[in-house]
Design a protein around this motif. Sequence first.
Motif, mmCIF file in Angstrom:
data_model
loop_
_atom_site.group_PDB
_atom_site.id
_atom_site.type_symbol
_atom_site.label_atom_id
_atom_site.label_comp_id
_atom_site.label_asym_id
_atom_site.label_seq_id
_atom_site.Cartn_x
_atom_site.Cartn_y
_atom_site.Cartn_z
ATOM 1 N N THR A 99 33.098 -32.789 -27.168
ATOM 2 C CA THR A 99 34.727 -32.598 -26.663
ATOM 3 C C THR A 99 35.125 -31.226 -27.439
ATOM 4 N N ALA A 100 34.392 -30.621 -28.484
ATOM 5 C CA ALA A 100 34.810 -29.400 -28.875
ATOM 6 C C ALA A 100 34.659 -28.210 -27.863
ATOM 7 N N GLY A 101 33.527 -28.476 -26.965
ATOM 8 C CA GLY A 101 33.447 -27.318 -25.956
ATOM 9 C C GLY A 101 34.266 -27.458 -24.807
ATOM 10 N N LEU A 102 34.992 -28.492 -24.459
ATOM 11 C CA LEU A 102 35.866 -28.947 -23.274
ATOM 12 C C LEU A 102 37.000 -27.560 -23.353
ATOM 13 N N PRO A 103 37.520 -27.412 -24.189
ATOM 14 C CA PRO A 103 38.846 -26.157 -24.040
ATOM 15 C C PRO A 103 38.034 -25.068 -23.426
ATOM 16 N N ASP A 104 36.916 -24.680 -23.806
ATOM 17 C CA ASP A 104 35.961 -23.551 -23.261
ATOM 18 C C ASP A 104 35.582 -23.653 -21.883
ATOM 19 N N ARG A 105 35.327 -24.917 -21.629
ATOM 20 C CA ARG A 105 34.933 -25.317 -20.180
ATOM 21 C C ARG A 105 35.999 -25.186 -19.185
ATOM 22 N N LEU A 106 37.384 -25.603 -19.725
ATOM 23 C CA LEU A 106 38.666 -25.526 -19.020
ATOM 24 C C LEU A 106 39.043 -24.185 -18.708
ATOM 25 N N ARG A 107 38.670 -23.303 -20.158
ATOM 26 C CA ARG A 107 39.146 -21.831 -19.713
ATOM 27 C C ARG A 107 38.029 -21.175 -18.547
ATOM 28 N N THR A 108 36.735 -21.514 -18.713
ATOM 29 C CA THR A 108 35.915 -21.120 -17.573
ATOM 30 C C THR A 108 36.384 -21.352 -16.120
ATOM 31 N N ILE A 109 36.802 -22.602 -16.102
ATOM 32 C CA ILE A 109 37.167 -23.012 -14.729
ATOM 33 C C ILE A 109 38.544 -22.178 -14.246
ATOM 34 N N ARG A 110 39.645 -21.963 -15.467
ATOM 35 C CA ARG A 110 40.760 -21.396 -14.864
ATOM 36 C C ARG A 110 40.310 -19.771 -14.716
ATOM 37 N N CYS A 111 39.622 -19.308 -15.243
ATOM 38 C CA CYS A 111 39.054 -17.597 -15.100
ATOM 39 C C CYS A 111 38.049 -17.406 -13.966
ATOM 40 N N ASP A 112 36.989 -18.363 -14.039
ATOM 41 C CA ASP A 112 35.967 -18.134 -13.073
ATOM 42 C C ASP A 112 36.235 -19.221 -11.437
ATOM 43 N N GLY A 113 37.059 -20.088 -11.914
ATOM 44 C CA GLY A 113 37.271 -20.916 -10.661
ATOM 45 C C GLY A 113 36.292 -22.273 -10.459
ATOM 46 N N SER A 114 35.142 -22.375 -11.421
ATOM 47 C CA SER A 114 34.448 -23.531 -11.408
ATOM 48 C C SER A 114 33.610 -23.544 -12.653
ATOM 49 N N HIS A 115 33.082 -24.830 -12.847
ATOM 50 C CA HIS A 115 32.327 -25.001 -13.857
ATOM 51 C C HIS A 115 31.495 -26.505 -13.783
ATOM 52 N N PHE A 116 30.123 -26.428 -13.636
ATOM 53 C CA PHE A 116 29.641 -27.497 -13.411
ATOM 54 C C PHE A 116 28.579 -27.725 -14.595
ATOM 55 N N ASP A 117 28.340 -28.991 -15.276
ATOM 56 C CA ASP A 117 27.641 -29.284 -16.327
ATOM 57 C C ASP A 117 26.305 -28.516 -16.064
ATOM 58 N N PRO A 118 25.617 -27.700 -16.718
ATOM 59 C CA PRO A 118 24.354 -27.288 -16.626
ATOM 60 C C PRO A 118 23.225 -28.026 -16.379
ATOM 61 N N ARG A 119 23.104 -29.347 -16.918
ATOM 62 C CA ARG A 119 22.098 -30.190 -16.813
ATOM 63 C C ARG A 119 21.823 -30.798 -15.510
ATOM 64 N N ILE A 120 23.257 -31.014 -15.081
ATOM 65 C CA ILE A 120 23.046 -31.665 -13.673
ATOM 66 C C ILE A 120 23.107 -30.875 -12.613
ATOM 67 N N ALA A 121 23.679 -29.624 -12.593
ATOM 68 C CA ALA A 121 23.833 -28.545 -11.934
ATOM 69 C C ALA A 121 22.281 -27.924 -11.645
ATOM 70 N N SER A 122 21.696 -27.783 -12.548
ATOM 71 C CA SER A 122 20.477 -27.087 -12.619
ATOM 72 C C SER A 122 19.619 -28.001 -11.977
ATOM 73 N N GLN A 123 19.429 -29.355 -12.303
ATOM 74 C CA GLN A 123 18.579 -30.396 -11.583
ATOM 75 C C GLN A 123 18.951 -30.263 -10.172
ATOM 76 N N ALA A 124 20.168 -30.512 -9.778
ATOM 77 C CA ALA A 124 20.621 -30.322 -8.223
ATOM 78 C C ALA A 124 20.058 -29.150 -7.513
ATOM 79 N N LEU A 125 20.054 -27.894 -8.220
ATOM 80 C CA LEU A 125 19.706 -26.850 -7.549
ATOM 81 C C LEU A 125 18.154 -26.872 -7.310
ATOM 82 N N LEU A 126 17.514 -27.236 -8.756
ATOM 83 C CA LEU A 126 15.955 -27.493 -8.583
ATOM 84 C C LEU A 126 15.556 -28.077 -7.407
#
Length: 187
Positions: free
Chosen positions: A89-116
């Motif tokens: 949960t300590a990283g949640l604020p940074d993830r929310l900032r990423t969404i605000r700045c970049d428009g999206s954020h997907f957990d890399p573990r599941i996104a990477s698996q889906a892409l692979l």
Amino acid sequence: MASREPDLEFCGGASQAGEAADLLRREQPEILLLDLRLDGENSIPLCAELHSEFPEVSIVMFTAFGNEDLLAAAIRAGAVGYILKDSSTAGLPDRLRTIRCDGSHFDPRIASQALLTAMGSAAPQTLSDRELAIVRFIAEGYDNHEIAAEVHVSVHTVKFHVGALLRRYEVKRRSELVRVLMERQLL
């Protein structure tokens, strides 16, 4: 969490679908962190409804389920993020900032698996003109002889293409082939 972050403001919480919509109307937040199991129900339909009514709000699914199918369904419903609850949960604020700045954020573990998984598939993203014609006739219920007459090739050529498509898309029936191609928006 948000109270410790000077650039983030917590607008409120909701435990039911109707409360979530009311909260969005009242507070007009930039980002909605939506639990995938709000009030014990699947929130993907709610995500689609909220996205339709509030397209300016970035909806982020917050879930314990690291499942590729749920990720895909959330994206189709309009979610711009997918964060697993087991993340710090300590990283949640940074993830929310990423969404605000970049428009999206997907957990890399599941996104990477889906892409692979998607990239590991032997299926190309497009069909040749002949393959497309054959599959469209299959969808209309034509048999191999009728397709051969329509496409002006031999029945053996149709059988070859149908067999190759079944193997490529890892299905056993022609109807499954049509369904898979429609789901992938190739047909």
